[in-house]
Write a protein that holds these residues in place. Structure first.
Motif, PDB file in Angstrom:
ATOM      1  N   ARG A   1       0.646  -7.810 -15.682  1.00 20.63           N
ATOM      2  CA  ARG A   1      -0.551  -8.420 -16.272  1.00 20.63           C
ATOM      3  C   ARG A   1      -1.239  -9.329 -15.249  1.00 20.63           C
ATOM      4  N   VAL A   2      -0.425 -10.065 -14.502  1.00 16.98           N
ATOM      5  CA  VAL A   2      -0.973 -10.967 -13.476  1.00 16.98           C
ATOM      6  C   VAL A   2      -1.739 -10.151 -12.423  1.00 16.98           C
ATOM      7  N   LEU A   3      -1.146  -9.041 -12.017  1.00 18.02           N
ATOM      8  CA  LEU A   3      -1.821  -8.174 -11.035  1.00 18.02           C
ATOM      9  C   LEU A   3      -3.137  -7.655 -11.606  1.00 18.02           C
ATOM     10  N   ASP A   4      -3.064  -7.137 -12.833  1.00 16.39           N
ATOM     11  CA  ASP A   4      -4.254  -6.573 -13.487  1.00 16.39           C
ATOM     12  C   ASP A   4      -5.360  -7.631 -13.590  1.00 16.39           C
ATOM     13  N   GLU A   5      -4.982  -8.818 -14.080  1.00 17.97           N
ATOM     14  CA  GLU A   5      -5.995  -9.872 -14.281  1.00 17.97           C
ATOM     15  C   GLU A   5      -6.586 -10.334 -12.959  1.00 17.97           C
TER      16      GLU A   5
ATOM     17  N   VAL B   1     -15.094  -3.622  -0.266  1.00 18.14           N
ATOM     18  CA  VAL B   1     -15.574  -4.452  -1.373  1.00 18.14           C
ATOM     19  C   VAL B   1     -15.303  -5.930  -1.067  1.00 18.14           C
ATOM     20  N   LEU B   2     -14.112  -6.219  -0.560  1.00 22.37           N
ATOM     21  CA  LEU B   2     -13.718  -7.614  -0.357  1.00 22.37           C
ATOM     22  C   LEU B   2     -14.378  -8.252   0.867  1.00 22.37           C
ATOM     23  N   GLY B   3     -14.674  -7.451   1.879  1.00 25.69           N
ATOM     24  CA  GLY B   3     -15.309  -7.979   3.092  1.00 25.69           C
ATOM     25  C   GLY B   3     -14.556  -9.185   3.622  1.00 25.69           C
ATOM     26  N   ARG B   4     -15.275 -10.280   3.866  1.00 23.42           N
ATOM     27  CA  ARG B   4     -14.652 -11.466   4.468  1.00 23.42           C
ATOM     28  C   ARG B   4     -13.804 -12.247   3.478  1.00 23.42           C
ATOM     29  N   GLN B   5     -13.792 -11.819   2.228  1.00 19.49           N
ATOM     30  CA  GLN B   5     -12.970 -12.505   1.207  1.00 19.49           C
ATOM     31  C   GLN B   5     -11.527 -11.971   1.173  1.00 19.49           C
ATOM     32  N   ALA B   6     -11.217 -10.999   2.043  1.00 17.46           N
ATOM     33  CA  ALA B   6      -9.910 -10.333   1.940  1.00 17.46           C
ATOM     34  C   ALA B   6      -8.748 -11.331   2.083  1.00 17.46           C
ATOM     35  N   ALA B   7      -8.854 -12.242   3.055  1.00 17.29           N
ATOM     36  CA  ALA B   7      -7.734 -13.182   3.276  1.00 17.29           C
ATOM     37  C   ALA B   7      -7.540 -14.087   2.046  1.00 17.29           C
ATOM     38  N   ALA B   8      -8.659 -14.537   1.467  1.00 19.84           N
ATOM     39  CA  ALA B   8      -8.554 -15.414   0.284  1.00 19.84           C
ATOM     40  C   ALA B   8      -7.962 -14.643  -0.894  1.00 19.84           C
ATOM     41  N   PHE B   9      -8.376 -13.378  -1.031  1.00 20.70           N
ATOM     42  CA  PHE B   9      -7.826 -12.537  -2.098  1.00 20.70           C
ATOM     43  C   PHE B   9      -6.315 -12.385  -1.924  1.00 20.70           C
ATOM     44  N   GLU B  10      -5.892 -12.069  -0.712  1.00 24.49           N
ATOM     45  CA  GLU B  10      -4.457 -11.848  -0.458  1.00 24.49           C
ATOM     46  C   GLU B  10      -3.646 -13.104  -0.753  1.00 24.49           C
ATOM     47  N   GLU B  11      -4.207 -14.245  -0.353  1.00 22.95           N
ATOM     48  CA  GLU B  11      -3.482 -15.507  -0.576  1.00 22.95           C
ATOM     49  C   GLU B  11      -3.317 -15.770  -2.077  1.00 22.95           C
ATOM     50  N   GLU B  12      -4.407 -15.537  -2.819  1.00 29.37           N
ATOM     51  CA  GLU B  12      -4.312 -15.789  -4.267  1.00 29.37           C
ATOM     52  C   GLU B  12      -3.342 -14.811  -4.929  1.00 29.37           C
ATOM     53  N   LEU B  13      -3.460 -13.547  -4.562  1.00 29.89           N
ATOM     54  CA  LEU B  13      -2.586 -12.549  -5.194  1.00 29.89           C
ATOM     55  C   LEU B  13      -1.115 -12.841  -4.867  1.00 29.89           C
TER      56      LEU B  13
ATOM     57  N   GLY C   1       0.279 -15.711  -4.195  1.00 29.21           N
ATOM     58  CA  GLY C   1       0.713 -16.879  -4.975  1.00 29.21           C
ATOM     59  C   GLY C   1       0.990 -16.500  -6.423  1.00 29.21           C
ATOM     60  N   GLN C   2       0.084 -15.727  -7.008  1.00 27.74           N
ATOM     61  CA  GLN C   2       0.242 -15.352  -8.422  1.00 27.74           C
ATOM     62  C   GLN C   2       1.480 -14.477  -8.628  1.00 27.74           C
ATOM     63  N   LEU C   3       1.667 -13.517  -7.720  1.00 27.38           N
ATOM     64  CA  LEU C   3       2.796 -12.588  -7.885  1.00 27.38           C
ATOM     65  C   LEU C   3       4.132 -13.298  -7.682  1.00 27.38           C
ATOM     66  N   LEU C   4       4.196 -14.148  -6.636  1.00 27.33           N
ATOM     67  CA  LEU C   4       5.468 -14.818  -6.358  1.00 27.33           C
ATOM     68  C   LEU C   4       5.802 -15.856  -7.420  1.00 27.33           C
ATOM     69  N   ALA C   5       4.783 -16.343  -8.140  1.00 29.14           N
ATOM     70  CA  ALA C   5       5.064 -17.256  -9.258  1.00 29.14           C
ATOM     71  C   ALA C   5       5.800 -16.496 -10.364  1.00 29.14           C
ATOM     72  N   CYS C   6       5.537 -15.203 -10.478  1.00 28.49           N
ATOM     73  CA  CYS C   6       6.249 -14.375 -11.485  1.00 28.49           C
ATOM     74  C   CYS C   6       7.616 -13.951 -10.984  1.00 28.49           C
ATOM     75  N   ARG C   7       7.683 -13.584  -9.710  1.00 26.15           N
ATOM     76  CA  ARG C   7       8.926 -13.021  -9.156  1.00 26.15           C
ATOM     77  C   ARG C   7       9.180 -13.652  -7.799  1.00 26.15           C
ATOM     78  N   PRO C   8       9.832 -14.841  -7.789  1.00 23.89           N
ATOM     79  CA  PRO C   8      10.047 -15.527  -6.508  1.00 23.89           C
ATOM     80  C   PRO C   8      10.820 -14.684  -5.495  1.00 23.89           C
ATOM     81  N   ASP C   9      11.615 -13.683  -5.967  1.00 21.75           N
ATOM     82  CA  ASP C   9      12.361 -12.863  -4.995  1.00 21.75           C
ATOM     83  C   ASP C   9      11.458 -11.842  -4.281  1.00 21.75           C
ATOM     84  N   GLY C  10      10.204 -11.718  -4.743  1.00 22.97           N
ATOM     85  CA  GLY C  10       9.251 -10.848  -4.044  1.00 22.97           C
ATOM     86  C   GLY C  10       9.504  -9.366  -4.226  1.00 22.97           C
ATOM     87  N   VAL C  11      10.330  -8.993  -5.212  1.00 21.14           N
ATOM     88  CA  VAL C  11      10.588  -7.566  -5.481  1.00 21.14           C
ATOM     89  C   VAL C  11      10.009  -7.219  -6.843  1.00 21.14           C
ATOM     90  N   PHE C  12       9.172  -6.233  -6.874  1.00 23.69           N
ATOM     91  CA  PHE C  12       8.456  -5.876  -8.103  1.00 23.69           C
ATOM     92  C   PHE C  12       8.809  -4.417  -8.424  1.00 23.69           C
TER      93      PHE C  12
END
Ligand SMILES: C[S@@+](CC[C@H](N)C(=O)[O-])C[C@H]1O[C@@H](n2cnc3c(N)ncnc32)[C@H](O)[C@@H]1O
Length: 269
Positions: A155-159, A229-241, A243-254
């Motif tokens: 859900r976090v990924l989708d949102e 689509v992301l253009g120069r926003q790619a780094a900011a997108f990656e950082e946010e994603l 953070g959101q994903l690791l908040a769900c799964r701190p071990d980083g395995v999905f």
């Protein structure tokens, strides 16, 4: 039905990500497809909307020739390069639309992976009917996306992807109401209308262990939130994603049980 129109450059800049981060169709699916279609060393396969050739290369060793067709030149360059690199001489890559590619002779199998909904379905199914040998098949292959599932990270990924897509004004890359349009006129109906005998939908699954890197890579392989689509926003997108994903799964395995399927329709004289 009025076919939904998609832009023709939606996958610009995605080919390398597509090739690296899209999970392949499972061997069980490819084996089952091979078993249901009369393929041998004399067969010809047409892989329409081939992308980076996931289906074309999986079938090449069993048949005489695979024509791999995609409208995006970048995909076709990658397929041609991969064929040279792997020494696969019988995959021929052609840049053209599925609706207009010149077709010579007959094919024993036409495969269309994760793409039939993007095509002018009646036009493509209608022209294929004249180019499939008696007993030959059309196979529509599909795979589920990483954002479908029960655990919260889906859900976090989708949102997160939806928010970024909307914030960047990229909503129109997926035509409004496409799922409802397919529900009203399913692929089965389109294939039957073109004269094919529909044989069913065959389902498979495979476990995928995603990482943040591969989920970002998968996102960059999509038509709706890639690097163009992301253009120069790619780094900011990656950082946010991240953070959101690791908040769900701190071990980083999905981990996910990914679903795959194919629909099969046969030409019976
Ligand atoms: C999601 S990818 C699928 C790639 C591959 N077939 C697979 O199964 O993974 C969709 C592909 O369809 C191609 N495509 C979309 N519309 C097309 C059309 N009308 N004619 C040819 N290719 C098309 C895109 O360029 C893209 O490479």
């Amino acid at each position: 039905m009025d076919e939904l129109r998609y832009r023709k450059d939606l996958f610009e800049g995605t080919a390398e990500y597509y090739d690296r981060f899209r999970p392949p169709y499972p061997d069980e699916l490819i084996d089952d497809l091979r078993a249901r279609v009369p393929l041998d060393a004399t067969s010809r396969v047409l892989d329409l909307a081939c992308g980076t050739g996931q289906i074309a290369f999986a079938l090449a060793a069993d048949v005489a020739e695979v024509l791999a067709v995609d409208q995006e030149a970048e995909m076709i360059e990658l397929v041609a390069h991969k064929a040279r690199r792997l020494g696969v001489a019988n995959v021929h890559a052609i840049a053209a639309t599925a609706e207009a590619v010149p077709l010579d002779g007959c094919f024993d199998l036409v495969s269309i992976g994760n793409a039939f909904h993007r095509l002018d379905r009646d036009a493509v199914a209608g022209r294929l009917a004249a180019h499939i040998s008696d007993g030959g098949c059309v196979a529509l292959l599909w795979s589920g996306p990483p954002w479908l599932g029960e655990p919260p990270w889906h859900r976090v990924l989708d949102e997160t992807l939806t928010q970024w897509r909307d914030a960047l004004g990229a909503r129109d890359r997926v035509p409004e109401g496409w799922e409802e349009a397919i529900d009203r006129d399913p692929h089965e109906q389109v294939l039957r209308r073109a004269g094919f005998t529909y044989e069913g939908m065959f389902e498979f699954s495979a476990v995928e262990r995603w990482t943040v890197e591969s989920l970002v890579g998968f996102t960059y392989s999509t038509s709706f939130l890639n690097r163009a689509v992301l253009g120069r926003q790619a780094a900011a997108f990656e950082e946010e994603l991240r953070g959101q994903l690791l908040a769900c799964r701190p071990d980083g395995v999905f981990e996910q049980e990914l679903s795959f399927m194919f629909e099969l329709a046969r030409r019976v004289a």
